[in-house]
Every structure is written in C-alpha cells, then in structure tokens.
Design a protein around this motif. Sequence first.
Motif, short mmCIF file in Angstrom:
data_model
loop_
_atom_site.label_atom_id
_atom_site.label_comp_id
_atom_site.label_asym_id
_atom_site.label_seq_id
_atom_site.Cartn_x
_atom_site.Cartn_y
_atom_site.Cartn_z
N UNK A 37 17.11 0.68 -8.90
CA UNK A 37 16.78 0.30 -7.63
C UNK A 37 16.91 2.04 -7.06
N UNK A 38 17.47 2.97 -7.38
CA UNK A 38 17.58 4.26 -7.14
C UNK A 38 16.25 4.96 -7.23
N UNK A 39 15.36 4.34 -8.43
CA UNK A 39 14.28 5.06 -8.23
C UNK A 39 13.25 5.02 -7.14
N UNK A 40 13.67 4.11 -6.18
CA UNK A 40 12.77 4.08 -4.87
C UNK A 40 13.14 5.01 -3.97
N UNK A 41 14.04 5.83 -4.36
CA UNK A 41 14.60 6.78 -3.36
C UNK A 41 13.88 8.00 -3.68
N UNK A 42 13.10 8.15 -4.63
CA UNK A 42 12.28 9.42 -5.04
C UNK A 42 10.88 9.23 -5.65
N UNK A 43 9.95 9.63 -4.81
CA UNK A 43 8.54 9.14 -5.59
C UNK A 43 8.22 9.90 -6.70
N UNK A 44 7.65 9.09 -7.80
CA UNK A 44 7.17 9.78 -9.08
C UNK A 44 7.78 8.92 -10.18
N UNK A 45 7.76 9.72 -11.42
CA UNK A 45 8.14 9.12 -12.42
C UNK A 45 9.46 9.29 -13.01
N UNK B 242 14.61 -7.34 -12.44
CA UNK B 242 14.71 -6.06 -11.54
C UNK B 242 13.15 -5.06 -11.90
N UNK B 243 12.60 -5.11 -12.95
CA UNK B 243 11.47 -4.59 -13.32
C UNK B 243 10.37 -5.36 -12.66
N UNK B 244 10.54 -6.72 -12.72
CA UNK B 244 9.23 -7.39 -11.84
C UNK B 244 9.56 -6.84 -10.58
N UNK B 245 10.62 -7.16 -9.95
CA UNK B 245 10.88 -6.59 -8.34
C UNK B 245 10.24 -5.47 -8.25
N UNK B 246 10.55 -4.45 -8.83
CA UNK B 246 9.96 -3.00 -8.52
C UNK B 246 8.35 -3.26 -8.61
N UNK B 247 7.89 -3.83 -9.66
CA UNK B 247 6.33 -4.01 -9.63
C UNK B 247 5.91 -4.81 -8.51
N UNK B 248 6.53 -5.73 -8.09
CA UNK B 248 6.09 -6.59 -6.91
C UNK B 248 6.08 -5.45 -5.90
N UNK C 33 5.34 1.16 -11.00
CA UNK C 33 4.88 0.72 -12.51
C UNK C 33 6.35 0.80 -13.43
N UNK C 34 6.49 -0.25 -14.32
CA UNK C 34 7.52 -0.21 -15.16
C UNK C 34 7.40 -0.52 -16.59
N UNK C 35 7.68 0.31 -17.33
CA UNK C 35 7.36 0.35 -18.88
C UNK C 35 8.71 0.35 -19.55
N UNK C 36 9.08 -0.47 -20.53
CA UNK C 36 10.25 -0.27 -21.17
C UNK C 36 10.03 -0.40 -22.78
N UNK C 37 9.84 0.90 -23.25
CA UNK C 37 9.89 0.96 -24.52
C UNK C 37 11.19 1.52 -25.07
N UNK C 38 11.10 2.57 -25.99
CA UNK C 38 12.61 3.20 -26.14
C UNK C 38 13.04 3.39 -24.96
N UNK C 39 12.08 4.39 -24.28
CA UNK C 39 12.74 4.71 -22.85
C UNK C 39 12.20 3.76 -21.88
N UNK C 40 12.78 3.53 -20.68
CA UNK C 40 12.42 2.92 -19.75
C UNK C 40 11.72 3.92 -18.58
N UNK C 41 10.40 3.62 -18.46
CA UNK C 41 9.78 4.34 -17.44
C UNK C 41 9.44 3.97 -16.00
N UNK C 42 9.71 4.47 -14.93
CA UNK C 42 9.40 3.50 -13.78
C UNK C 42 8.69 4.54 -12.80
N UNK D 43 4.42 0.13 -2.01
CA UNK D 43 3.95 0.19 -0.70
C UNK D 43 4.39 -1.33 -0.04
N UNK D 44 5.04 -1.82 -0.82
CA UNK D 44 5.56 -3.31 0.07
C UNK D 44 7.15 -3.54 -0.12
#
Length: 418
Positions: free
Chosen positions: A30-38, A53-59, A63-72, A78-79
């Motif tokens: 959720x905290x990733x929403x506070x700072x624009x970027x990766x 939570x990943x689907x919610x952020x994508x909604x 953009x969310x990727x979950x490989x070895x690292x989770x990248x958001x 914008x919504x």
Amino acid sequence: MDKLVVEGGVPLQGEIAVSGAKNATLPLMAATLLASGQHKLSNTPRLRDIRTMGRLLEHMGAACEHDDLMTIDTGSVQKPEAPYELVKTMRASVLVLGPLVARHGCARVSLPGGCAIGARPINLHLEALKQMGAEVLLEEGYVIARARELKGATITFEQVTVTGTENILMAASLAKGATRLVNAAREPEIVALADYLNTMGARIEGAGTSQITIEGVRELTPPADPFPVIPDRIEAGTYLIAAGITGGAITLTHCSPEHLQALIEKLRSAGLTIETGPDRIQVRSNGPIRSIDVKTYPFPGFPTDMQAQFMALMTLGDGVSFIVEQIFENRFMHALELTRMGARIELDGRSAMVRGVKGLSGAPVMATDLRASASLVLAALAAKGITSISRIYHLDRGYESMETKLSQVGARIWREKE
Ligand code: EPZ
C-alpha cells in the motif's frame, strides 16, 4: 474448493524455512502509492492475500510483477479507488485509504464489511483522517475521503489498532506539519513500515513504541534497492506448536525470535524446550504438554493471531487451561471444530476453558477463518486417524505452501479436490 487431508500421529522432525510476513507485505504494498515510480520488495510470500493486494493496485493503474522480487510501479496510478469485489475478500485493502488521500487528495474505498472473527470496524482510521483535515463521507457502502492537503495532528487511538496505525503513519508522511500518534500499535510490522517510509524520505521516529512522531514531507521517492520483508512471526509460531503438539523437534530458519518472545515464554511454560539463535529457533517436545492460561494482548503481549493455534495445543494438556481472547469478540470458531475431534472446550463469551484429553481423533472439519484453519491442521497432525479440513482457501490466505513445508518434516498431509 480444495480440502486438506491429514493422517496424524507422526512426530515432526527436521527444518522449516519461514516465509516473509503477510502482515508486513500488505502495508508495504500500500505504501508504494505514496511515491510514484518503481518499488522493489524482496522475501515476499506467495499468498492469496498478496495476490489480492496486487490486483487492487493494478485496478488503480499500477503495474505489479511478482517473480523472485516483487516489483510495483505506481507511476501511472490514476484511479484512487478500492472496489467492493476486491475489498470483501480482503479487509486489509483498507490500507490504501491513507496513501490515496495523502498522495492523490481523494479516495473511494469500499467498507470492508463483516468478518468471521468480529465486526472489525474502521472508525478509528476515519476519525484520525478527519482530525488531519480530510472530509470523510460514507456512501452506498463506500468511504469517500477528500483532502486538498492533510495537516499534521496529535491523534490518540482509544484502542490499539494495527492497520489504523499503519494507515495514519502513511497519511502523515505527506501531511503538512507534524503528527503525533498516541497509543499507537507496536507490532514489528509497524516498525518495518516506518523503516520503508523513512527509506523513501519520510521522517518518522518512535515506531515500535506507543508514541510515534511523523514530520510530513512534500514528496517521497521509491527506494533504490529492494526492501526486504521481515519474517512471518505467526507462521513461525504456528510451526513451533506443530512440533510441540506432535511430540517432535523442529528447527525454524529465516525467522526473528525477538518477534515471538511472549509466545516462546508460554510454550516453555507448556513444557517445550526452545533455544533461539539470531535467525533461528529450535523447539522440541520434552514430556507432557502442561496446561497453562493465556490472555491475548496487542504486541508485545501474546498475539491474538496465535490464540487458535495455542488452543489446539492445550486440548492435549495435562490439566485445565483458561484462554481469554481480548482483541476480537468472536475468535473461538475453531473451538467448535476441535470439539468434533474429541477436545473438551467450554466457551463463555471471550473466555474458553480447555480440559486436556489423552488424545484427539481424526474427523471431517471445516475451516472458518485463517488462524482457525491453522489450528485444525495442528490438531489433525496430533490426532489418531484421518482428518479432512474443508474450505482451506482460508489457510491459503496466510500460509505459503503449508502442506509442502509440513511434509518435509514428516507429516502425512495432502491436498484433495472437495
Ligand atoms: C491486524 O488486523 C492484522 N491484520 C490481524 O491479522 C490481527 O489479528 C490484528 O491486527 C490484531 O493484531 C493485518 O495486519 C493485515 P486491529 P486489524 O485494527 O488492523 C478494533 C491475520 O490473521 N478496532 O488492530 O484489522 C477491532 O475491531 C489477521 O493475519 C475498532 O474498533 O486489527 C479489534 O477488536 C486477522 N475500530 C481491535 O480494535 C477500528 O477503527 C484490534 O483491531 C480499528 C480496530
């Protein structure tokens, strides 16, 4: 729907690696929403709630990727809204409220609705946002919150709330001026969130104590390096009890014993031998299980999320154990299912009296919530015969590959289609 089948009676032996903490990963996402970027998170567990939570952020446009690292990547959010369809499956979705109001000036988040373990209102979250200058309305089951600019305030929580503290910690990071939280939650997951926010440029002091001060800043930026998620103390505690209830000996690795002091003390009183190292815990059964009393408290007290699992252990105690659940009003549903396996438990409001029995016997039982399902698995591991546990989607919310981890230490446990 899947069910878990367990043939009990095997003393567990061996080593289990603990995964990253569900209840730390969710606020960090959720905290990733506070700072624009990766943003990058490491040691993230593969769990249903994390995917939700990943689907919610994508909604919202991230953009969310979950490989070895989770990248958001939150560069194109914008919504600022969390729809009922997603929130109803995971109440922790409410954690996007604070970040959205702080960063986007508005949020439309579905009220979480009821939950098996209690009403779990979010009034303390909303009162605090109002104190920071937000306009908060309730419309058609949604919270609509708006603030041109949040202002720092002194906020005293009348009740300790974990996600309430997390929501306001995030909102205050971008507010104008200073915020002081009084009677804040002290969980390790709060400390981890404050560490992440400070890595992004926030100015937070006192996380882990009941008084936290936040000096608002104008902007936060994603950390350069991946941020490690702390180990899951509740998963670790669950496996400690798995060793105790089966009369086995297990070593947990990749865990933080300092997050489990209250539980470890209670398990030692119950007769288990426990030795700890910097990132490991060795537990072994050492004779009969002793019946002891427990009350649940906010951290650093005995965690409510371990109450159901501890009750399973006490069903095989050498006397009578009194368990008081002081955090949630309806967190004894596992007791009714344990009784079907031969346990002797009498409930009275928030108190349970558990008379130890010589042994449990396998039976078909049903999971009702996340930690209740873990309690039933523990009882099944000790019971004589076969236990089938239905509705284990509850378990999949919070335990990564539980049957694989338990099989590796000798448990006879497998998944079947209902
Ligand atoms: C967090 O839930 C955890 N979830 C829960 O873990 C955990 O059981 C709980 O804290 C207590 O430790 C996450 O971190 C995602 P609270 P949360 O706000 O924040 C009342 C699991 O098994 N309250 O600390 O929702 C509330 O009803 C889950 O992983 C209000 O009245 O819990 C409860 O009685 C289950 N108004 C008490 O406070 C509010 O606005 C503590 O709730 C907020 C809370």
